[in-house]
Design a protein around this motif. Structure first.
Motif: not given
Length: 217
Positions: A154-170
């Protein structure tokens, strides 16, 4: 004489191998179809070598952390001399997926913190990215997309785009891995666990979305 297109693909393969990627793994990390970079897809029906589109190449080079100008010089035959890795290079903070919702494992900006994280060898060469971390998957609830026992970079510094694989946490929130959706009322995540759609809370600091750049099995 070797065709320039063959040199192009050979250079890309060498850079990928140096960073621990197979063609399929590199394609997935770049958000492409897993077969997009396979040798069988590089030759057209007439037998001529195909060239990737510029957007595809830029996404692949982003994963490889190679600037376009540097790649072009490498294709032209210039030997690249990467700097020697610094002390600690090759290691990333790592934590099990089941522990992500514990208190104190992320700071107020959603970045890894605290002693519970362990340093482990990075899959690929992602240790140069600011605040990159690895999640060890210890559940089979997201198979076959994410396998139990695999790892996610996981790289938090990269911008997000539609279709990207992501991790959502809180804090105190069950983490969600999935695909980034571009919905009319704001971003949402389609979970790998059953396809549920999760919308991040509107209040800042309650959840963070970080881009997944690599998965291993």
């Amino acid at each position: 004489m070797i065709a320039q297109s063959q040199v192009f693909w050979h250079t890309l393969d060498v850079l990928a191998r140096e960073r621990g990627f197979t063609p399929s793994a590199l394609a997935r990390a770049a958000g492409l179809d897993a077969t997009a970079l396979n040798p069988s897809r590089r030759v057209g029906a007439n037998g001529a070598m195909r060239w990737p589109s510029l957007p595809t190449l830029l996404r692949v080079l982003e994963v490889l952390q190679v600037p376009l100008a540097v790649f072009a010089r490498s294709v032209a035959g210039e030997r690249l001399n990467p700097a020697a890795p610094a002390e600690g290079a090759g290691l990333l903070r790592t934590l099990a997926y089941s522990m992500l919702q514990q208190t104190g494992v992320f700071d107020q900006n959603g970045l890894p913190c605290g002693p519970v994280w362990v340093q482990e060898a990075s899959p690929g060469q992602w240790w140069g990215e600011p605040d990159a971390y690895v999640v060890r998957v210890d559940t089979d609830g997201m198979e076959p997309v994410v396998r139990d026992g695999g790892a996610v970079v996981v790289v938090p510094s990269l911008p997000l785009r539609e279709g990207d694989r992501v991790l959502m946490h809180g804090p105190g929130r069950e983490p969600v891995m999935g695909l980034m959706l571009d919905m009319q009322d704001g971003p949402a995540v389609c979970s790998f666990r059953g396809g549920e759609v999760h919308v991040p809370p509107a209040r800042e600091g309650e959840a963070w979305l970080h881009r997944i750049v690599m998965m291993t099995v």
